[in-house]
Scaffold this motif. Structure first.
Motif, PDB file in Angstrom:
ATOM      1  N   SER A  24       0.696  -1.009   0.424  1.00 45.62           N
ATOM      2  CA  SER A  24      -0.149  -0.061  -0.120  1.00 45.62           C
ATOM      3  C   SER A  24       0.490   1.366  -0.185  1.00 45.62           C
ATOM      4  O   SER A  24       2.076   0.887   0.040  1.00 45.62           O
ATOM      5  N   SER A  25      -0.274   2.191  -0.143  1.00 42.81           N
ATOM      6  CA  SER A  25       0.903   3.787  -0.720  1.00 42.81           C
ATOM      7  C   SER A  25       1.251   4.435   1.085  1.00 42.81           C
ATOM      8  O   SER A  25       1.850   4.992   1.494  1.00 42.81           O
ATOM      9  N   ASP A  26       0.304   4.197   1.545  1.00 46.80           N
ATOM     10  CA  ASP A  26       0.456   4.544   3.364  1.00 46.80           C
ATOM     11  C   ASP A  26       1.939   4.170   4.471  1.00 46.80           C
ATOM     12  O   ASP A  26       2.162   2.412   4.218  1.00 46.80           O
ATOM     13  N   ARG A  27       2.068   4.591   5.175  1.00 42.01           N
ATOM     14  CA  ARG A  27       2.965   3.698   6.327  1.00 42.01           C
ATOM     15  C   ARG A  27       2.577   3.259   7.033  1.00 42.01           C
ATOM     16  O   ARG A  27       1.359   3.845   7.968  1.00 42.01           O
TER      17      ARG A  27
END
Length: 278
Positions: A153-156
């Motif tokens: 995913s792109s979220d940390r």
């Protein structure tokens, strides 16, 4: 030179723990995928333990593996070590006439900020404050981790570690201090919050007449999650200002409490820090 042996042992353990890859994110539910489903069908022993697998080798674990250990990068600022009273001891000792005993150190307040780098995995920013008396004291700290996602995913991914301890110093002299600590700790993960007992020990000792101290600390949370946090390094005392640098290794495991699959992470890398003692 007992503190030198202690430092050497702590550094050796940190390097050994940091060199092994760890598994999918601590406290995060398994994200099923096609390969995961196939691996699950192939298993015939019914066990659900997620073990680490070296990069580039096939895994029979039910969750996609991800490397969570790195030794590269630069740190920012410090905190995690209790600012030692060593600089105070040196000043007090210098002010006492020859043949007289140095005064008992007054309570010291420590405020610290520390930055940790875990290479391309991410990093952490820590804050803590502590109070040191001659024998008894207390400290509280918070560590915020920002990590690359392990599921594409792109979220940390973000983890927050909190703890509060009472401290007892069986050895506290003008040469340094050894603390035993006990209290409570919590870990705030993406899909769970764990709270459990916490034990720790820390050592700091003067390196001769120089303004440098050697410091080492280990913290263990045995349940419900498992946490081992170790660091060792040097501190430079410039009056009330403390500059620090060294190496930190952090291991986390949720013990399978979240979804029956053991998720664990191992992080390692350098830290730099800044603190005030007054």
């Amino acid at each position: 030179m007992g503190f030198v042996k202690t430092l050497s042992a702590a550094l050796a353990v940190a390097v050994l723990m940091g060199s092994a890859p760890a598994e999918a994110r601590f406290g995060k539910r398994s994200r099923p995928s096609t390969s995961d489903a196939k691996d699950s069908d192939d298993r015939d022993d019914g066990r659900k333990e997620h073990r680490a697998t070296p990069v580039g080798r096939a895994s029979d674990a039910p969750v996609r593996s991800s490397v969570r250990a790195s030794g590269a990068g630069l740190g920012w600022f410090d905190v995690l070590f209790i600012s030692g009273p060593a600089s105070y001891h040196r000043r007090a000792r210098a002010e006492v006439p020859r043949g007289q005993r140095a005064p008992r150190p007054a309570p010291l307040v420590h405020l610290n900020l520390q930055g940790n780098s875990f290479g391309d995995v991410g990093g952490a920013l820590d804050l803590f404050m502590a109070l040191d008396g001659q024998r008894w004291g207390m400290d509280a700290r918070v560590s915020g981790l920002s990590l690359e996602p392990d599921d594409g995913s792109s979220d940390r991914d973000r983890l927050t570690l909190l703890d509060a301890h009472l401290t007892l110093s069986p050895w506290s002299t003008e040469r340094g201090r050894f603390r035993m600590e006990a209290g409570i700790a919590s870990a705030h993960a993406p899909d769970a919050i764990f709270v459990g007992p916490s034990l720790a020990a820390s050592l700091e000792a003067c390196l001769g007449p120089s303004p440098f101290d050697v410091e080492a600390r280990i913290q263990v949370v045995p349940f419900p999650h498992r946490q081992v946090d170790m660091q060792a390094g040097l501190a430079l005392h410039l009056g009330a200002l403390n500059l620090r640098g060294g190496w930190r290794t952090l291991f986390l495991s949720d013990g399978g409490h979240l979804d029956g699959v053991v998720h664990s992470d191992s992080f390692t890398g350098p830290y730099l820090g800044l603190g005030l003692s007054f």
